[in-house]
Every structure is written in C-alpha cells, then in structure tokens.
Design an enzyme around this catalytic site. Structure first.
Site, PDB file in Angstrom:
ATOM      1  N   GLU A 118      -5.341  -4.919  10.749  1.00  0.00           N
ATOM      2  CA  GLU A 118      -4.345  -3.869  10.895  1.00  0.00           C
ATOM      3  C   GLU A 118      -4.611  -3.083  12.179  1.00  0.00           C
ATOM      4  O   GLU A 118      -5.406  -2.131  12.172  1.00  0.00           O
ATOM      5  CB  GLU A 118      -4.409  -2.907   9.701  1.00  0.00           C
ATOM      6  CG  GLU A 118      -4.045  -3.533   8.385  1.00  0.00           C
ATOM      7  CD  GLU A 118      -3.464  -2.503   7.424  1.00  0.00           C
ATOM      8  OE1 GLU A 118      -2.350  -2.703   6.951  1.00  0.00           O
ATOM      9  OE2 GLU A 118      -4.128  -1.482   7.192  1.00  0.00           O
ATOM     10  N   ASN A 122       0.870  -1.184   0.000  1.00  0.00           N
ATOM     11  CA  ASN A 122       0.000   0.000   0.000  1.00  0.00           C
ATOM     12  C   ASN A 122       0.901   1.226   0.000  1.00  0.00           C
ATOM     13  O   ASN A 122       1.477   1.571   1.031  1.00  0.00           O
ATOM     14  CB  ASN A 122      -0.893  -0.044   1.252  1.00  0.00           C
ATOM     15  CG  ASN A 122      -1.682   1.243   1.449  1.00  0.00           C
ATOM     16  OD1 ASN A 122      -1.763   2.070   0.548  1.00  0.00           O
ATOM     17  ND2 ASN A 122      -2.262   1.403   2.637  1.00  0.00           N
ATOM     18  N   LYS A 126       0.140   4.241  -0.242  1.00  0.00           N
ATOM     19  CA  LYS A 126      -0.480   5.453   0.331  1.00  0.00           C
ATOM     20  C   LYS A 126      -0.215   6.632  -0.607  1.00  0.00           C
ATOM     21  O   LYS A 126      -0.122   6.431  -1.825  1.00  0.00           O
ATOM     22  CB  LYS A 126       0.033   5.687   1.752  1.00  0.00           C
ATOM     23  CG  LYS A 126      -0.089   4.419   2.609  1.00  0.00           C
ATOM     24  CD  LYS A 126       0.089   4.642   4.060  1.00  0.00           C
ATOM     25  CE  LYS A 126      -0.064   3.305   4.781  1.00  0.00           C
ATOM     26  NZ  LYS A 126       0.010   3.445   6.224  1.00  0.00           N
ATOM     27  N   GLY A 140       2.375   2.463  10.658  1.00  0.00           N
ATOM     28  CA  GLY A 140       3.276   3.592  10.454  1.00  0.00           C
ATOM     29  C   GLY A 140       3.972   4.049  11.724  1.00  0.00           C
ATOM     30  O   GLY A 140       4.589   5.114  11.756  1.00  0.00           O
ATOM     31  N   GLU A 193      -6.835   4.602   7.817  1.00  0.00           N
ATOM     32  CA  GLU A 193      -6.665   6.030   7.516  1.00  0.00           C
ATOM     33  C   GLU A 193      -7.925   6.597   6.875  1.00  0.00           C
ATOM     34  O   GLU A 193      -8.269   7.768   7.087  1.00  0.00           O
ATOM     35  CB  GLU A 193      -5.420   6.229   6.633  1.00  0.00           C
ATOM     36  CG  GLU A 193      -4.150   6.044   7.463  1.00  0.00           C
ATOM     37  CD  GLU A 193      -2.938   5.549   6.705  1.00  0.00           C
ATOM     38  OE1 GLU A 193      -2.896   5.661   5.466  1.00  0.00           O
ATOM     39  OE2 GLU A 193      -2.008   5.042   7.373  1.00  0.00           O
ATOM     40  N   SER A 248       3.424  -1.924  10.327  1.00  0.00           N
ATOM     41  CA  SER A 248       4.878  -1.963  10.509  1.00  0.00           C
ATOM     42  C   SER A 248       5.493  -3.319  10.177  1.00  0.00           C
ATOM     43  O   SER A 248       6.416  -3.765  10.849  1.00  0.00           O
ATOM     44  CB  SER A 248       5.255  -1.502  11.928  1.00  0.00           C
ATOM     45  OG  SER A 248       4.798  -0.169  12.149  1.00  0.00           O
ATOM     46  N   HIS A 288      -9.586   0.965   5.010  1.00  0.00           N
ATOM     47  CA  HIS A 288      -8.278   1.194   5.638  1.00  0.00           C
ATOM     48  C   HIS A 288      -8.456   2.164   6.804  1.00  0.00           C
ATOM     49  O   HIS A 288      -9.260   3.095   6.738  1.00  0.00           O
ATOM     50  CB  HIS A 288      -7.291   1.762   4.612  1.00  0.00           C
ATOM     51  CG  HIS A 288      -5.889   1.806   5.146  1.00  0.00           C
ATOM     52  ND1 HIS A 288      -5.468   2.810   5.983  1.00  0.00           N
ATOM     53  CD2 HIS A 288      -4.857   0.949   5.008  1.00  0.00           C
ATOM     54  CE1 HIS A 288      -4.201   2.561   6.323  1.00  0.00           C
ATOM     55  NE2 HIS A 288      -3.811   1.441   5.745  1.00  0.00           N
TER      56      HIS A 288
HETATM   57  P1  PGA Z   1       2.786   0.420   7.585  1.00  0.00           P
HETATM   58  O1  PGA Z   1       1.322   0.618   6.952  1.00  0.00           O
HETATM   59  O2  PGA Z   1       3.329  -0.862   7.027  1.00  0.00           O
HETATM   60  O3  PGA Z   1       3.557   1.627   7.111  1.00  0.00           O
HETATM   61  O4  PGA Z   1       2.615   0.371   9.049  1.00  0.00           O
HETATM   62  C1  PGA Z   1       0.451  -0.471   6.799  1.00  0.00           C
HETATM   63  C2  PGA Z   1      -0.848  -0.013   6.184  1.00  0.00           C
HETATM   64  O5  PGA Z   1      -1.312   1.068   6.522  1.00  0.00           O
HETATM   65  O6  PGA Z   1      -1.446  -0.715   5.350  1.00  0.00           O
END
Ligand code: PGA
Length: 250
Positions: free
Chosen positions: A167, A9, A11, A173, A97, A212, A95
C-alpha cells in the site's frame, strides 16, 4: 494458482444501522464466483455484529489492528485471542495509518504479526513507501526493510500462512492510484525477495494492492501477474462498488 483475496478496510466508519445495510446489500450482490475470497474489516466494536450478519456466508471477518501482547494491563487494546473469539480469521498489521498516526514501528509490527499467528489467525502485513521515499528512489529499500523486520522475527516459513499488502502511502485515500506497472514492479520485488528465501512460499504468498482501488481501476490492477487482489478502503463502504471490485478479482 493463488486464490484472489479482496479485503474491505472500513477504517473508523459505520454505525450498527449503516453496517447492517452495507453487509446485507453486499451479500445480495456478491458474486465472488468460485475464485475470490472476500474479507471485511470493520471497527473492533462492530466485529460481533458483523460476524452475525455474515453467518452462513463465505465472507471472512478481520480486525484492523491488534495488541502485540496476549493479555493484561493494556488499556484500550484488543488481543489476537479476542479477535479470534469474536470470529475473525484475519488481522491487518502495520497499516500505514497505524505506522504514521500512532507511531507503530517495524519492531512492533513484527510482534503483532507473531501475536496474530500465535492464535492461528492470518496476518495481512501492510508495507509501503511515502511519497518522499518514492521520489527519493527509496521504495525498494523501505518495503524491503518493513518485510525484513517481520522475517527477522518470524522467518520466511511464517509467510506460508500470511498475506502481504503493498500500500503506497501516497495512494491511500488520495484518489491517486499507483499505475498497474508501478504496483507490479513492487509486487514482483516482494515476491522475488520471499522466493529467494523459499521458492515455494514466494510462489504461493498472496500480495494485495491497496491505495485508491476503485471499480474503475480494479480490473487492470488485478490483471498484473503478481497482484493477487486488493485491500480496499473508501470503496469498501459502498456495497455496489465493492461487489464490482470483488468481481474484478475473479
Ligand atoms: P483507500 O484505502 O482504498 O481508501 O485508499 C486503502 C487502505 O488504507 O487500506
């Protein structure tokens, strides 16, 4: 036997030049072997470019989000049919976010899930609790509620052609990964919940872990019995590291 899936992803990162370099390097290094399926989810505006870069490769393309409506006066939105038209076969829905920063609630996420499947695309349904919810002991309840919202609209049969991504919001992140045991507990809960409705689908639905994931922790996460791959953010922007994560899923 569930085929592992590793999804990148991106982003809101990248540029035409950076994406081309990333994809070329990734394709050079990718040794997914016979087992692992690899998926890239770039920003909407780069989907066509990345689709071209992926021509003749086994790597799949996905959208990071989608509109719940099929077409019309929805300025700024992108439909599932459009995603299909430019070469997507998967779409992330729900997601964290999108849920947290753009106010997408369970009902909207469920409609998006339906919109994606209506075009024959595979939704990657993201679920997960915040730190406050975990600390209050509400992880199971929150994840179950997020799943139930989709099950209520689509029914358990719809999960036969869907992917679930657990997640935990506190791990996204932040560099703070759920331990393999913490992740496995929630994955097992999700699988049991689906299996209670349909044993076959419960056994076959792929459940990815995200938050992460890095080359250094992927192998131990993917070794857990109910973790079928990863949804990878930051580490998917580095070709070497992402290729190592893909190899770890094999
Ligand atoms: P990250 O993001 O691996 O940077 O923690 C995962 C995601 O949001 O899908």
């Amino acid at each position: 036997m569930r085929q592992p899936l590793v999804a990148g992803n991106w982003k809101m990162h990248g540029s035409r030049a950076e994406n081309a370099a990333l994809v070329r390097s990734l394709l050079d290094q990718l040794q997914p072997g016979p087992g692992t399926e690899v998926l890239l989810c770039p920003p909407f505006v780069y989907l066509s470019d990345v689709a071209r870069l992926l021509t003749d490769s086994a790597v799949a393309l996905g959208g990071q989000s989608v509109c719940d409506e099929p077409q019309g006066a929805f300025t700024g939105e992108v439909s599932a049919a459009m995603l299909k038209d430019v070469g997507c076969s998967y779409v992330l829905v729900g997601h964290s976010e999108r849920r947290q920063l753009y106010g997408e609630g369970d009902a909207l996420v469920a409609r998006k899930f339906v919109a994606v499947q209506s075009q024959g695309l595979v939704p990657v349904l993201c679920v997960g609790e915040t730190l406050e919810e975990r600390e209050a002991g509400h992880t199971t309840e929150v994840v179950a509620r997020q799943l139930d919202a989709v099950l209520a609209v689509s029914g358990a049969a719809a999960l036969a052609s869907a992917v679930i991504a657990y997640e935990p919001v506190w791990a996204i992140g932040t560099g703070r990964t759920a331990s393999p045991e913490q992740a496995q507990d929630v994955h097992a809960m999700i699988r049991d919940k689906v299996a209670a409705l349909d044993a076959t689908i419960g056994g076959s639905v792929r459940i990815l872990y995200g938050g992460s994931v890095k080359a250094s922790n992927a192998r131990e996460l993917f070794a857990m019995p109910d973790i079928d791959g990863g949804l990878v953010g930051g580490a998917s922007l580095k070709a070497d590291e992402f290729a190592q994560i893909c190899a770890a899923a094999d």
